[in-house]
Design an enzyme around this catalytic site. Structure first.
Site, PDB file in Angstrom:
ATOM      1  CB  ALA A   5      -4.273   9.738 106.476  1.00  0.00           C
ATOM      2  CE1 TYR A  13      -0.566   8.539  96.485  1.00  0.00           C
ATOM      3  CE2 TYR A  13       0.777   9.437  94.704  1.00  0.00           C
ATOM      4  CZ  TYR A  13       0.421   9.408  96.045  1.00  0.00           C
ATOM      5  OH  TYR A  13       1.044  10.253  96.933  1.00  0.00           O
TER       6      TYR A  13
END
Ligand SMILES: NC(=O)c1ccc[n+]([C@@H]2O[C@H](COP(=O)([O-])OP(=O)(O)OC[C@H]3O[C@@H](n4cnc5c(N)ncnc54)[C@H](OP(=O)(O)O)[C@@H]3O)[C@@H](O)[C@H]2O)c1
Length: 286
Positions: A102, A166
């Protein structure tokens, strides 16, 4: 979900055991491809994600559908995570493998990234995999085939403008994986790491797809990522894999001569800024 779903191939399961695998992000592009490949090998899946409808549809479409379980939860919610862990502990036969797949991404310049977006990316991509691994470890250690597979990213190894948060989350995930691999090196539990380059899933907005096209960055199918993940699972020892050529070379060059890569990416800033602005205007949220 725009990603294609893999029909898992029929290659033999070389782990020598039907494993019970908790797959997070099973409703996503890579998650669905992985689920099909793993189910085709005879493994039993605990399908985790937030989207219950997508998980149920996926489960119904898998080989051996009746053996798999749908376990929806928002992993950012501590109570839902605790409930997921309770369900795993109550399973007869335990859990052999955790795949931390995920994840969320956001393409934005730092100036356009607020605290809430930073928190959401770091928690989903880093804190949650670390906490889930810690909490499932007692179960994994009871298995003779115990393993953790963490899905990282090439951006965790090559700092890319527009993906600073990220990249930080995936860099952290790699650091965590490396330390844990050594920490568990004298145990039976294997710790694997897979760093894909761009993958054709709905994680990437139109602006990201446009950016990749403009920069000549290639992408892989989710099926290809699933095959690499299976190769890790079926390999004899803890391992890490980086996907794509020339990305694998760039990762090595970046580690040895980062100033070379600084120069190359700084030259691309006008293009990156243009697509980041497009993404911002299109209102990408998490
Ligand atoms: N696509 C790429 O270009 C690329 C490249 C390198 C690495 N990766 C990594 O590969 C992994 C899978 O990405 P993908 O491309 O398959 O993305 P995706 O299609 O957007 O799927 C993401 C998955 O993560 C789940 N998820 C996100 N936040 C969650 C939360 N709070 N609780 C529970 N589940 C949550 C989503 O569940 P819902 O469906 O319920 O939202 C979905 O199943 C990620 O870790 C990503 O960073 C992707």
């Amino acid at each position: 979900m725009s990603a294609n779903i893999a029909g898992g191939d029929s290659t033999e399961n070389t782990t020598g055991k039907d494993l019970t695998i908790l797959l997070t992000g099973a409703s996503g592009g890579i998650g669905q491809a992985l689920a099909h490949n793993l189910a085709a090998r005879g493994h039993r899946l605990l399908l985790q994600g937030r989207n219950q409808v997508a998980l149920k549809q996926l489960c119904d479409a898998l080989p051996g559908a009746h053996r798999h379980l749908v376990m929806p939860a928002d992993l950012l919610d501590p109570q839902q995570r605790a409930e997921l862990l309770r369900s795993c502990r109550s399973l007869s036969g335990g859990v052999d493998v955790l795949i931390n797949n995920a994840g969320v991404a956001r393409f934005a310049l730092l100036a356009d990234t607020d605290d809430s977006a930073m928190r959401s990316i770091l928690e989903t991509n880093l804190l949650v995999p670390m906490a889930l691994t810690r909490d499932l470890l007692p179960l994994l250690q009871q298995s003779t085939k115990g393993a953790v597979i963490n899905i990282g990213s090439a951006f965790g190894h090559i700092g890319h403008p527009g993906f600073s948060i990220y990249g930080a989350s995936k860099s952290g995930l790699h650091g965590f994986t490396e330390a844990l691999r050594r920490e568990l090196g004298d145990s039976q539990v294997k710790v694997h790491y897979l760093a894909p380059r761009a993958v054709d899933t709905s994680l990437n907005t139109d602006a990201v797809v446009g950016l990749n096209r403009a920069l000549g960055n290639r992408s892989d199918s989710p099926q290809r990522v699933a095959q690499q993940c299976l190769a890790l699972l079926e390999g004899g020892r803890s391992a890490r894999r980086f996907m794509g050529w020339p990305e694998r070379l760039f990762i090595k060059v970046n580690a040895l001569l980062p100033s070379l890569v600084d120069g190359a990416l700084v030259k691309k800033m006008p293009v990156i800024r243009r697509f980041a602005e497009q993404n911002h205007l299109q209102g990408e949220t998490l």
